[in-house]
Design a protein around this motif. Sequence first.
Motif, PDB file in Angstrom:
ATOM      1  N   ALA A  10       0.814  -1.212   0.000  1.00 46.28           N
ATOM      2  CA  ALA A  10       0.000   0.000   0.000  1.00 46.28           C
ATOM      3  C   ALA A  10       0.849   1.264   0.000  1.00 46.28           C
ATOM      4  CB  ALA A  10      -0.936  -0.009   1.215  1.00 46.28           C
ATOM      5  N   ALA A  11       1.958   1.245   0.739  1.00 48.31           N
ATOM      6  CA  ALA A  11       2.811   2.434   0.822  1.00 48.31           C
ATOM      7  C   ALA A  11       3.367   2.815  -0.545  1.00 48.31           C
ATOM      8  CB  ALA A  11       3.954   2.186   1.813  1.00 48.31           C
ATOM      9  N   ILE A  12       3.892   1.842  -1.260  1.00 48.05           N
ATOM     10  CA  ILE A  12       4.491   2.107  -2.567  1.00 48.05           C
ATOM     11  C   ILE A  12       3.416   2.431  -3.600  1.00 48.05           C
ATOM     12  CG2 ILE A  12       5.933   1.173  -4.404  1.00 48.05           C
ATOM     13  CD1 ILE A  12       7.354   1.802  -1.732  1.00 48.05           C
ATOM     14  N   ALA A  13       2.275   1.760  -3.524  1.00 55.33           N
ATOM     15  CA  ALA A  13       1.180   2.048  -4.451  1.00 55.33           C
ATOM     16  C   ALA A  13       0.714   3.490  -4.296  1.00 55.33           C
ATOM     17  CB  ALA A  13       0.018   1.083  -4.198  1.00 55.33           C
ATOM     18  N   ALA A  14       0.577   3.948  -3.044  1.00 55.59           N
ATOM     19  CA  ALA A  14       0.153   5.328  -2.794  1.00 55.59           C
ATOM     20  C   ALA A  14       1.189   6.314  -3.322  1.00 55.59           C
ATOM     21  CB  ALA A  14      -0.077   5.539  -1.294  1.00 55.59           C
ATOM     22  N   LEU A  15       2.455   6.050  -3.028  1.00 54.68           N
ATOM     23  CA  LEU A  15       3.524   6.942  -3.472  1.00 54.68           C
ATOM     24  C   LEU A  15       3.534   7.073  -4.992  1.00 54.68           C
ATOM     25  CD1 LEU A  15       6.108   8.591  -2.756  1.00 54.68           C
ATOM     26  CD2 LEU A  15       7.386   6.449  -2.988  1.00 54.68           C
ATOM     27  N   ASP A  46      11.900  10.344  -5.395  1.00 51.61           N
ATOM     28  CA  ASP A  46      13.322   9.992  -5.474  1.00 51.61           C
ATOM     29  C   ASP A  46      13.901   9.722  -4.095  1.00 51.61           C
ATOM     30  OD1 ASP A  46      12.849  12.697  -4.923  1.00 51.61           O
ATOM     31  OD2 ASP A  46      14.828  13.309  -5.628  1.00 51.61           O
ATOM     32  N   ARG A  47      13.331  10.343  -3.052  1.00 56.53           N
ATOM     33  CA  ARG A  47      13.725  10.085  -1.663  1.00 56.53           C
ATOM     34  C   ARG A  47      12.465  10.056  -0.820  1.00 56.53           C
ATOM     35  NH1 ARG A  47      15.855  14.101   0.857  1.00 56.53           N
ATOM     36  NH2 ARG A  47      16.707  12.832   2.543  1.00 56.53           N
ATOM     37  N   PHE A  48      12.293   8.987  -0.055  1.00 57.36           N
ATOM     38  CA  PHE A  48      11.114   8.918   0.810  1.00 57.36           C
ATOM     39  C   PHE A  48      11.417   8.030   2.009  1.00 57.36           C
ATOM     40  CE2 PHE A  48      10.694   5.488  -2.256  1.00 57.36           C
ATOM     41  CZ  PHE A  48      10.304   4.406  -1.486  1.00 57.36           C
ATOM     42  N   SER A  49      10.637   8.224   3.058  1.00 60.13           N
ATOM     43  CA  SER A  49      10.758   7.382   4.248  1.00 60.13           C
ATOM     44  C   SER A  49       9.384   6.839   4.609  1.00 60.13           C
ATOM     45  CB  SER A  49      11.332   8.175   5.435  1.00 60.13           C
ATOM     46  OG  SER A  49      10.470   9.243   5.801  1.00 60.13           O
ATOM     47  N   PHE A  50       9.381   5.625   5.128  1.00 56.15           N
ATOM     48  CA  PHE A  50       8.140   5.013   5.592  1.00 56.15           C
ATOM     49  C   PHE A  50       8.115   5.093   7.105  1.00 56.15           C
ATOM     50  CE2 PHE A  50       5.866   1.100   7.013  1.00 56.15           C
ATOM     51  CZ  PHE A  50       4.595   1.511   6.630  1.00 56.15           C
ATOM     52  N   GLU A  51       7.138   5.799   7.646  1.00 54.10           N
ATOM     53  CA  GLU A  51       7.067   6.037   9.090  1.00 54.10           C
ATOM     54  C   GLU A  51       6.050   5.137   9.795  1.00 54.10           C
ATOM     55  OE1 GLU A  51       9.262   7.975  10.382  1.00 54.10           O
ATOM     56  OE2 GLU A  51      10.021   8.754   8.483  1.00 54.10           O
ATOM     57  N   GLY A  52       5.383   4.265   9.040  1.00 55.38           N
ATOM     58  CA  GLY A  52       4.419   3.357   9.657  1.00 55.38           C
ATOM     59  C   GLY A  52       3.252   4.107  10.280  1.00 55.38           C
ATOM     60  N   PHE A  53       2.771   3.604  11.416  1.00 53.33           N
ATOM     61  CA  PHE A  53       1.678   4.252  12.144  1.00 53.33           C
ATOM     62  C   PHE A  53       2.247   5.229  13.172  1.00 53.33           C
ATOM     63  CE2 PHE A  53      -0.552   0.532  10.568  1.00 53.33           C
ATOM     64  CZ  PHE A  53      -1.835   1.012  10.311  1.00 53.33           C
ATOM     65  N   ASP A  82      10.996  18.955   9.865  1.00 50.82           N
ATOM     66  CA  ASP A  82      12.010  19.511   8.971  1.00 50.82           C
ATOM     67  C   ASP A  82      12.640  18.485   8.037  1.00 50.82           C
ATOM     68  OD1 ASP A  82      11.723  22.114  10.014  1.00 50.82           O
ATOM     69  OD2 ASP A  82      13.053  21.643  11.686  1.00 50.82           O
ATOM     70  N   GLU A  83      12.099  17.272   8.024  1.00 47.55           N
ATOM     71  CA  GLU A  83      12.612  16.249   7.104  1.00 47.55           C
ATOM     72  C   GLU A  83      12.336  16.677   5.666  1.00 47.55           C
ATOM     73  OE1 GLU A  83      14.392  13.569   7.789  1.00 47.55           O
ATOM     74  OE2 GLU A  83      14.377  14.061   9.926  1.00 47.55           O
ATOM     75  N   THR A  84      13.294  16.497   4.796  1.00 53.87           N
ATOM     76  CA  THR A  84      13.149  16.993   3.428  1.00 53.87           C
ATOM     77  C   THR A  84      12.632  15.946   2.440  1.00 53.87           C
ATOM     78  OG1 THR A  84      15.484  16.484   2.999  1.00 53.87           O
ATOM     79  CG2 THR A  84      14.960  18.709   3.756  1.00 53.87           C
ATOM     80  N   GLN A  85      12.636  14.675   2.828  1.00 48.32           N
ATOM     81  CA  GLN A  85      12.139  13.639   1.925  1.00 48.32           C
ATOM     82  C   GLN A  85      10.612  13.503   2.069  1.00 48.32           C
ATOM     83  OE1 GLN A  85      13.698  12.992   4.739  1.00 48.32           O
ATOM     84  NE2 GLN A  85      12.489  11.515   5.872  1.00 48.32           N
ATOM     85  N   THR A  86      10.003  12.926   1.058  1.00 43.82           N
ATOM     86  CA  THR A  86       8.582  12.587   1.147  1.00 43.82           C
ATOM     87  C   THR A  86       8.401  11.532   2.229  1.00 43.82           C
ATOM     88  OG1 THR A  86       8.238  13.082  -1.192  1.00 43.82           O
ATOM     89  CG2 THR A  86       6.621  11.641  -0.139  1.00 43.82           C
ATOM     90  N   VAL A 140      -3.574   5.622   3.598  1.00 45.82           N
ATOM     91  CA  VAL A 140      -2.158   5.948   3.487  1.00 45.82           C
ATOM     92  C   VAL A 140      -2.038   7.451   3.239  1.00 45.82           C
ATOM     93  CG1 VAL A 140       0.017   5.489   2.319  1.00 45.82           C
ATOM     94  CG2 VAL A 140      -1.728   3.693   2.426  1.00 45.82           C
ATOM     95  N   LEU A 141      -1.174   8.104   4.016  1.00 48.73           N
ATOM     96  CA  LEU A 141      -0.896   9.525   3.823  1.00 48.73           C
ATOM     97  C   LEU A 141       0.521   9.675   3.279  1.00 48.73           C
ATOM     98  CD1 LEU A 141      -2.326  10.845   7.205  1.00 48.73           C
ATOM     99  CD2 LEU A 141      -3.438  10.958   4.965  1.00 48.73           C
ATOM    100  N   VAL A 142       0.670  10.479   2.236  1.00 40.62           N
ATOM    101  CA  VAL A 142       1.987  10.744   1.646  1.00 40.62           C
ATOM    102  C   VAL A 142       2.234  12.240   1.777  1.00 40.62           C
ATOM    103  CG1 VAL A 142       3.448  10.485  -0.382  1.00 40.62           C
ATOM    104  CG2 VAL A 142       1.592   8.853   0.022  1.00 40.62           C
ATOM    105  N   ILE A 143       3.156  12.618   2.658  1.00 42.94           N
ATOM    106  CA  ILE A 143       3.368  14.028   2.997  1.00 42.94           C
ATOM    107  C   ILE A 143       4.620  14.553   2.317  1.00 42.94           C
ATOM    108  CG2 ILE A 143       3.673  15.685   4.871  1.00 42.94           C
ATOM    109  CD1 ILE A 143       2.369  12.321   5.800  1.00 42.94           C
ATOM    110  N   GLY A 144       4.472  15.683   1.653  1.00 40.42           N
ATOM    111  CA  GLY A 144       5.619  16.304   1.019  1.00 40.42           C
ATOM    112  C   GLY A 144       6.645  16.738   2.052  1.00 40.42           C
TER     113      GLY A 144
END
Length: 282
Positions: A115-120, A128-135, A152-156, A220-224
Motif C-alpha cells: 500500500a505504501a508504494i502504491a500510494a507513493l 526519489d527520496r522517501f521514508s516510511f514512518e508506519g503508524f 524539517d525532514e526533506t524527503q517525502t 495511506v498519507l503521503v506528505i511532502g
Amino acid sequence: MGAQLFVVATPIGHLDDISYRAINVLKSVNIIAAEDTRTSAQLLKHFNIQTPLTACHDHNESNKIDQLIQRLKNGEDMALISDAGTPLISDPGFKLVRAAQEHHIQVIPVPGACAAIAALSAVGLPSDRFSFEGFLPSKQSQRLLALHKLKDETQTMIIYEAPHRIVACLKDMAEVFGAERPVGFAREITKTFETIKKMTLGELVTFVESDHNQQKGEIVLVIGGATAEKDLEQEKLDQLLTRLLQDLSVKAASQLAADLTGIKKKVAYQRALELTQNVDES
C-alpha cells in the motif's frame, strides 16, 4: 539446498494483483505462516491453494519462532504472508525473518502489492527520496512529538493511519507541518471505493471531516517534505544578504540579517562569507 522461507506479498484489495509466482510458491511450500488464518483461508480458497496454514501474528510470533524455525531446519519449505500486502511492512514477520537469517536459512522475497508504494506511485509527490514512518502514536501528545521530529525532514514521508484517528491526525499534521504542506491521501487502494487525492493539509482536513465515508477503510498519507519551504527561506536570505553586502561588511550584513530574520548570526555570517566568495570567484 536446505529449506527456504519465502516472504510472499498478497493483494491489498484486488485479487488479480497476486503474481503467478506467488500462487506457485504458495502451492508448492509445505506450510504457510499467516497473520490471520481465517483471512488467508479465503485467499487460498479463491486460488485453489490447499497448503496447510499456521498462525503467525503479533501476539504469538515470539513464542512460535522456535517451532517454525525447527520445521524449516527439518527441511520444510515455508511461506510467510500477512492479511494483505507485503509482510513486515507494518505487519508481523520481522522476528521470524530475523531468526531465519540467524540460523542461515535462505529467505526469498516474492514481491508484490504494498500500500505504501502504491500510494507513493499515484499521488504525484517526489519519489526519489522517501521514508516510511508506519503508524504514528495513537495518543495525541506522543503523536505531536513524533510529528515535530519529522517537521524539517526533506524527503517525502509515508504514513499509515487508522480510520477512527484520521481526522485528529490530519489536524495535528496541519498544526505542526503547516496547512499549506502538500499531502497525498490514498484510501482503500485497489478496492471498490478507492480514493486518491492530492491537496494541502488544510484542504484535506476539510475534505475528510466533511465526508464520513473518507473516514473508513485502509488509509495511506503521503506528505511532502520540507525541501521547498527550506529552499524558499534560503532564497530569501540570499537575496537579503546580497543586498546588504553591497553597502556593509560581512560582519555587519550578517548581524543585520540575523536581526531581521531571526536566524542565528553564525548561520547568516557563514552564508554571507559563501556569497562573498562566489562573487570573488566570478
